[in-house]
Write a protein that holds these residues in place. Structure first.
Motif, PDB file in Angstrom:
ATOM      1  N   TYR A  76      37.516  37.353  32.635  1.00 62.81           N
ATOM      2  CA  TYR A  76      36.513  36.462  33.207  1.00 62.81           C
ATOM      3  C   TYR A  76      37.225  35.207  33.708  1.00 62.81           C
ATOM      4  CZ  TYR A  76      33.531  39.399  30.224  1.00 62.81           C
ATOM      5  OH  TYR A  76      32.924  40.469  29.605  1.00 62.81           O
ATOM      6  N   GLY A  77      36.737  34.622  34.820  1.00 67.66           N
ATOM      7  CA  GLY A  77      37.243  33.310  35.200  1.00 67.66           C
ATOM      8  C   GLY A  77      38.284  33.301  36.300  1.00 67.66           C
ATOM      9  N   CYS A  78      39.214  32.357  36.188  1.00 68.71           N
ATOM     10  CA  CYS A  78      40.094  31.970  37.292  1.00 68.71           C
ATOM     11  C   CYS A  78      41.343  32.841  37.381  1.00 68.71           C
ATOM     12  CB  CYS A  78      40.495  30.503  37.127  1.00 68.71           C
ATOM     13  SG  CYS A  78      41.544  30.224  35.676  1.00 68.71           S
ATOM     14  N   THR A 132      44.559  30.211  24.142  1.00 66.98           N
ATOM     15  CA  THR A 132      45.350  30.262  25.374  1.00 66.98           C
ATOM     16  C   THR A 132      46.815  29.917  25.153  1.00 66.98           C
ATOM     17  OG1 THR A 132      44.781  27.950  25.836  1.00 66.98           O
ATOM     18  CG2 THR A 132      43.353  29.626  26.779  1.00 66.98           C
ATOM     19  N   CYS A 181      39.940  30.932  27.157  1.00 59.25           N
ATOM     20  CA  CYS A 181      39.491  29.546  27.027  1.00 59.25           C
ATOM     21  C   CYS A 181      38.329  29.376  26.057  1.00 59.25           C
ATOM     22  CB  CYS A 181      39.110  28.999  28.405  1.00 59.25           C
ATOM     23  SG  CYS A 181      40.538  28.752  29.489  1.00 59.25           S
ATOM     24  N   THR A 227      38.445  35.277  28.177  1.00 55.71           N
ATOM     25  CA  THR A 227      37.234  34.536  28.519  1.00 55.71           C
ATOM     26  C   THR A 227      37.487  33.248  29.293  1.00 55.71           C
ATOM     27  OG1 THR A 227      37.280  33.318  26.441  1.00 55.71           O
ATOM     28  CG2 THR A 227      36.129  35.440  26.448  1.00 55.71           C
ATOM     29  N   CYS A 228      36.401  32.761  29.906  1.00 55.04           N
ATOM     30  CA  CYS A 228      36.408  31.527  30.687  1.00 55.04           C
ATOM     31  C   CYS A 228      35.395  30.563  30.086  1.00 55.04           C
ATOM     32  CB  CYS A 228      36.032  31.840  32.133  1.00 55.04           C
ATOM     33  SG  CYS A 228      35.772  30.389  33.171  1.00 55.04           S
ATOM     34  N   ASN A 250      43.455  33.042  34.277  1.00 59.24           N
ATOM     35  CA  ASN A 250      43.040  34.061  33.323  1.00 59.24           C
ATOM     36  C   ASN A 250      43.530  35.444  33.760  1.00 59.24           C
ATOM     37  OD1 ASN A 250      41.695  31.963  32.086  1.00 59.24           O
ATOM     38  ND2 ASN A 250      39.856  33.138  31.691  1.00 59.24           N
TER      39      ASN A 250
END
Length: 526
Positions: free
Chosen positions: A90-92, A186, A162, A127-128, A95
């Protein structure tokens, strides 16, 4: 950027690429007897500190050591033979790159990657924490996996990334989701072999979350997606402390990799046949600002990479405050340094920018845009924008609309403000009704869509260079890839062109993508 554009961005099917601190443990029987916040908080005193902006602002620049000695423990080298893992991300882009590292580590332990949850022996949710919606998706997925864990008790279910750096998230998992076996953050991805070992052979839930950012581990294996484009991390963390953002707490202070290690990695990727690399950092153009004995910055790094024989180099994500004249000077050299620049503005109002702690004004942002356009007249600019920041007035929103028109962004990621616990903005009282925020987002998206469609029309009948990434997910007979200015192009061609840069003549311009034909053929994309 609306949902339609996000779907367009995900329409390429890439070929598969077969790719110390003792952990804390929580006794679940003991937890059942007392699940009070005090008991959980007491446990975290040794390994975890909740997000605290004031403390984070005061954090020192402790010496960061660079390690080159990563290796899989001897007793875990073949533990994964005959077993499979799945990582859901999930996310950027950061990640995504972390997932490549975790996949690389698990592969070196003998595990095989799978996309089927039923086959997996390890499932990690990377995760984000940026927005509440992402968090809700993760907890939904944890709930869905409960039945699978019941069917396969030996399945290792882990939550990392995160969200795992937030105390409230870990507390919630500890109390309500006993099916989760492993939680880590992280800063300690390199510890994954030890964490998996504890999860496999221990009888307790394994939790390891570090509030200290940790050192830089250089020789981590990576299972990259495909053989065309690659992420290259050049720094970690962020020191900007925007009032709406949790990243400085979940990713920690800025730590830059040494230039020689980055240059070596890019050279290796070039030798392996990669055609494009993207330099990554939470605030990528703050690169080098943490070097105490040097003023070496992103512009200097890009200048060195400019000399390497790889066709394309990008970087993301920038902060306008750190986008200096040296970087503009180097980017203007062109060649493999692409002039597509993602430059998040977040708001067009100086008053809102001050409340966001962005550390620049509307006028300073526009002056930066002027400098970029003066040095690179054909530069493509994209951005991020938040609407509905607490107490944003109608006039302040109109300032954002006028800035978007003035700059002429060719696309934008647009969001309604989402409060994140632990940030200053989350404590602000907000008098803007939700319906007003939605209307503002709708108007902003209409403007961005219009500007994107207009910019795409300029490509009609032009011949562009496309890096072919793979098949279109919608039609396996159609290939898809990106131009130097990051425009998605679909066209019919032999699959042997995947991984190559080819000339494509554009026959149709859409809002978020282009259709075309190989410059040597007349076959059209239907």
């Amino acid at each position: 950027m609306n949902e339609q554009q996000r779907k367009q961005q995900a329409q390429i099917k890439q070929p598969e690429n077969p790719s110390d601190i003792k952990s804390g443990s929580v006794n679940m029987e003991r937890l059942k007897k007392t699940s009070s916040d005090d008991m959980i908080a007491k446990y975290f005193e040794t390994t975890y500190e909740p997000p605290n902006l004031n403390k984070a602002r005061k954090r020192g620049r402790d010496d960061v050591e660079v390690h080159y000695d990563f290796g899989i423990p001897e007793d875990m080298e073949n533990i994964g033979e005959g077993r499979k893992f799945m990582i859901r991300t999930y996310g950027c882009q950061m990640n995504e790159h972390d997932t490549e590292v975790m996949a690389g580590i698990l592969s070196e332990m003998g595990y095989e990657s799978t996309n089927d949850t039923e086959e997996a022996d390890i499932i990690l949710l990377n995760t984000c924490a940026i927005r509440e919606n992402a968090e809700n998706k993760v907890f939904g997925e944890i709930g869905h996996l409960k039945a699978l864990k019941r069917e396969k008790p030996d399945l290792i279910l882990g939550v990392c990334g995160c969200m795992s750096q937030e105390e409230k998230v870990v507390n919630r998992i500890m109390k309500k989701h006993p099916q989760v076996d492993l939680i880590f953050g992280t800063h300690n991805i390199h510890r994954l072999p030890y964490l998996v070992k504890e999860a496999m052979f221990g009888k307790e839930k394994v939790v390891e979350v570090w509030s200290k950012e940790g050192d830089i581990i250089e020789n981590l294996p990576k299972a990259r997606k495909g053989k065309v484009k690659a992420w290259v991390n050049i720094m970690y963390g962020c020191d900007k402390f925007c009032t709406y953002c949790i990243v400085p707490m979940t990713r920690g202070k800025e730590r830059s990799r040494l230039p020689e290690d980055i240059i070596q990695e890019v050279r290796q990727l070039t030798a392996q046949g990669y055609k494009e690399i993207t330099l990554l950092g939470q605030n990528v153009n703050a690169y080098g600002k943490d070097f105490e004995d040097s003023d070496y910055g992103l512009g200097d790094l890009m200048d060195a990479l400019h000399k390497i024989d790889i066709p394309r180099i990008r970087f993301t994500t920038s902060h306008p405050r750190d986008f200096d004249d040296r970087l503009i000077e180097v980017l203007a050299k062109g060649g493999n340094l692409l002039d597509h620049i993602h430059l998040p503005v977040q708001s067009g109002s100086s008053e809102v920018l001050k409340k966001m702690n962005r550390r620049y004004t509307r006028e300073e942002y526009l002056e930066l845009v002027r400098k970029i356009r003066e040095a690179m007249p054909n530069a493509t600019l994209t951005t991020d924008i938040i609407v509905g920041f607490p107490n944003e007035t109608a006039e302040q929103f109109e300032e954002t609309m006028s800035l978007v028109e003035e700059v002429g962004f060719e696309s934008a990621f647009t969001f309604i403000y989402s409060p994140r616990e632990g940030t200053p903005a989350a404590r602000k009282q907000d008098d803007v009704p939700e319906e007003v925020k939605k209307q503002r987002l709708y108007r902003l998206n209409e403007l961005v869509n219009k500007q994107s469609a207009e910019s795409m029309q300029h490509y009609k009948d032009e011949v562009v260079k496309v890096l072919v990434e793979g098949e279109s997910k919608k039609d396996p007979d159609v290939l898809a890839g990106y131009t130097e200015r990051n425009k998605l192009v679909n066209f019919r061609a032999p699959k042997s062109l995947i991984g190559k840069i080819v000339d494509v003549k554009i026959t149709e311009a859409r809002t978020w993508s282009l259709n075309g034909v190989l410059a040597e053929t007349t076959a059209e994309v239907k």
